[in-house]
Scaffold this motif. Structure first.
Motif, PDB file in Angstrom:
ATOM      1  N   SER A  25       0.825  -1.214   0.000  1.00  0.00           N
ATOM      2  CA  SER A  25       0.000   0.000   0.000  1.00  0.00           C
ATOM      3  C   SER A  25       0.856   1.260   0.000  1.00  0.00           C
ATOM      4  N   GLY A  26       1.940   1.211   0.759  1.00  0.00           N
ATOM      5  CA  GLY A  26       2.783   2.394   0.853  1.00  0.00           C
ATOM      6  C   GLY A  26       3.454   2.766  -0.448  1.00  0.00           C
ATOM      7  N   LEU A  27       3.730   1.770  -1.282  1.00  0.00           N
ATOM      8  CA  LEU A  27       4.424   2.031  -2.540  1.00  0.00           C
ATOM      9  C   LEU A  27       3.500   2.154  -3.739  1.00  0.00           C
ATOM     10  N   SER A  28       2.297   1.638  -3.628  1.00  0.00           N
ATOM     11  CA  SER A  28       1.425   1.603  -4.813  1.00  0.00           C
ATOM     12  C   SER A  28       0.145   2.425  -4.690  1.00  0.00           C
ATOM     13  N   SER A  29      -0.277   2.755  -3.472  1.00  0.00           N
ATOM     14  CA  SER A  29      -1.541   3.476  -3.306  1.00  0.00           C
ATOM     15  C   SER A  29      -1.444   4.908  -3.815  1.00  0.00           C
ATOM     16  N   THR A  30      -2.571   5.413  -4.273  1.00  0.00           N
ATOM     17  CA  THR A  30      -2.654   6.826  -4.631  1.00  0.00           C
ATOM     18  C   THR A  30      -2.828   7.635  -3.352  1.00  0.00           C
ATOM     19  N   LEU A  31      -1.885   8.536  -3.089  1.00  0.00           N
ATOM     20  CA  LEU A  31      -1.868   9.264  -1.827  1.00  0.00           C
ATOM     21  C   LEU A  31      -2.164  10.741  -2.045  1.00  0.00           C
ATOM     22  N   PRO A  32      -2.744  11.388  -1.038  1.00  0.00           N
ATOM     23  CA  PRO A  32      -3.004  12.831  -1.143  1.00  0.00           C
ATOM     24  C   PRO A  32      -1.707  13.614  -1.311  1.00  0.00           C
ATOM     25  N   TYR A  33      -1.791  14.740  -1.978  1.00  0.00           N
ATOM     26  CA  TYR A  33      -0.623  15.593  -2.210  1.00  0.00           C
ATOM     27  C   TYR A  33      -0.111  16.159  -0.891  1.00  0.00           C
ATOM     28  N   GLN A  34       1.202  16.019  -0.655  1.00  0.00           N
ATOM     29  CA  GLN A  34       1.792  16.472   0.602  1.00  0.00           C
ATOM     30  C   GLN A  34       2.690  17.690   0.446  1.00  0.00           C
ATOM     31  N   GLY A  35       2.652  18.322  -0.704  1.00  0.00           N
ATOM     32  CA  GLY A  35       3.468  19.514  -0.882  1.00  0.00           C
ATOM     33  C   GLY A  35       4.668  19.260  -1.770  1.00  0.00           C
ATOM     34  N   PRO A  36       5.287  20.331  -2.287  1.00  0.00           N
ATOM     35  CA  PRO A  36       6.384  20.198  -3.247  1.00  0.00           C
ATOM     36  C   PRO A  36       7.681  19.664  -2.647  1.00  0.00           C
ATOM     37  N   THR A  37       7.866  19.807  -1.355  1.00  0.00           N
ATOM     38  CA  THR A  37       9.125  19.362  -0.752  1.00  0.00           C
ATOM     39  C   THR A  37       9.233  17.856  -0.711  1.00  0.00           C
ATOM     40  N   ASN A  38       8.187  17.202  -0.240  1.00  0.00           N
ATOM     41  CA  ASN A  38       8.228  15.748  -0.114  1.00  0.00           C
ATOM     42  C   ASN A  38       7.801  15.027  -1.393  1.00  0.00           C
TER      43      ASN A  38
END
Length: 237
Positions: A25-38
């Motif tokens: 899940s950590g590598l394949s899930s679609t995740l919310p945008y966390q900002g340009p830095t990360n």
């Protein structure tokens, strides 16, 4: 089947299941945008931070066994304290390595790979984490300095109390009062407070998974170490 054996099986199955879930899940899930830095590197949050949770749990578990040894003088407690401390170092080193890689692609992305600062910027929390791991390496240096098993167990147990007492100040208190690049340093808030809700569905199972993995390894290695101690005791007689 004994209750302990059932608990061991449940712990192992949960540990492996949750870690596999975290990886997939950590590598394949679609995740919310966390900002340009990360950006996508924020996926490391599911591995880097839970490893430190596991490190802290093992550190506090180790000191519990050391205190038990000082109270009851049972050598088995000293053996278990040493095994828990080994896992403390293991997860601490893994936490440092994942942190080094993460800092390279975020804080040090503008630097050349040959520049040490691209990998290790001497950021306060990063540095305090290194000191914490070095303290636990000192635990084993002390153990190797004494040939008498009773003296070794007593002195290393006392040192272990100091080592465990240093975990929270080094990882949280000192970095909080120093300005740094890490979240939760200086006046910055905790990364957990700013994390998108979608991350929690992977992060907290990851924390539990790595802690259970550490507990399973401690149970396995601890039983082997106690058996070896008992066999050596028979040979000495």
């Amino acid at each position: 089947m004994k209750r302990k054996d059932i608990l061991r099986i449940v712990c192992m199955v949960l540990a492996f299941g949750l870690v596999i879930y975290t990886i997939v899940s950590g590598l394949s899930s679609t995740l919310p945008y966390q900002g340009p830095t990360n950006g996508q590197t924020s996926r490391n949050f599911f591995f880097h931070v839970p490893m430190w949770f596991a490190m802290m749990v093992m550190g506090y578990t180790s000191v519990v066994y050391s205190i038990k040894y000082l109270r009851k003088m049972d050598p088995r407690h000293d053996v278990l304290a040493a095994e828990a401390a080994r896992l403390t170092v293991l997860f601490g080193v893994l936490g440092l390595l994942t942190g080094i890689v993460w800092s390279r692609v975020t804080w040090g992305q503008a630097l050349d790979s040959t520049d040490p600062g691209a990998w290790w910027p001497w950021e306060p929390k990063q540095t305090m984490a290194l000191i914490c791991v070095l303290i636990y390496l000192g635990f084993f240096l002390i153990r190797s300095s004494f040939s008498d098993p009773v003296q070794r167990a007593k002195i290393s147990s006392v040192f272990n109390i100091f080592a465990a007492a240093s975990i929270y100040p080094l990882l949280y208190v000192i970095p909080k009062v120093l300005p740094g690049l890490h979240p939760n340093t200086g006046g910055d808030g905790s990364a957990l407070g700013t994390m998108s809700p979608g991350y929690y569905y992977i992060f907290w199972p990851a924390v539990l998974g790595f802690i259970l993995t550490a507990a399973w390894l401690l149970d396995l290695r601890g039983r082997i170490a106690v058996i070896n101690y008992e066999l050596n005791s028979i040979d000495d007689e």
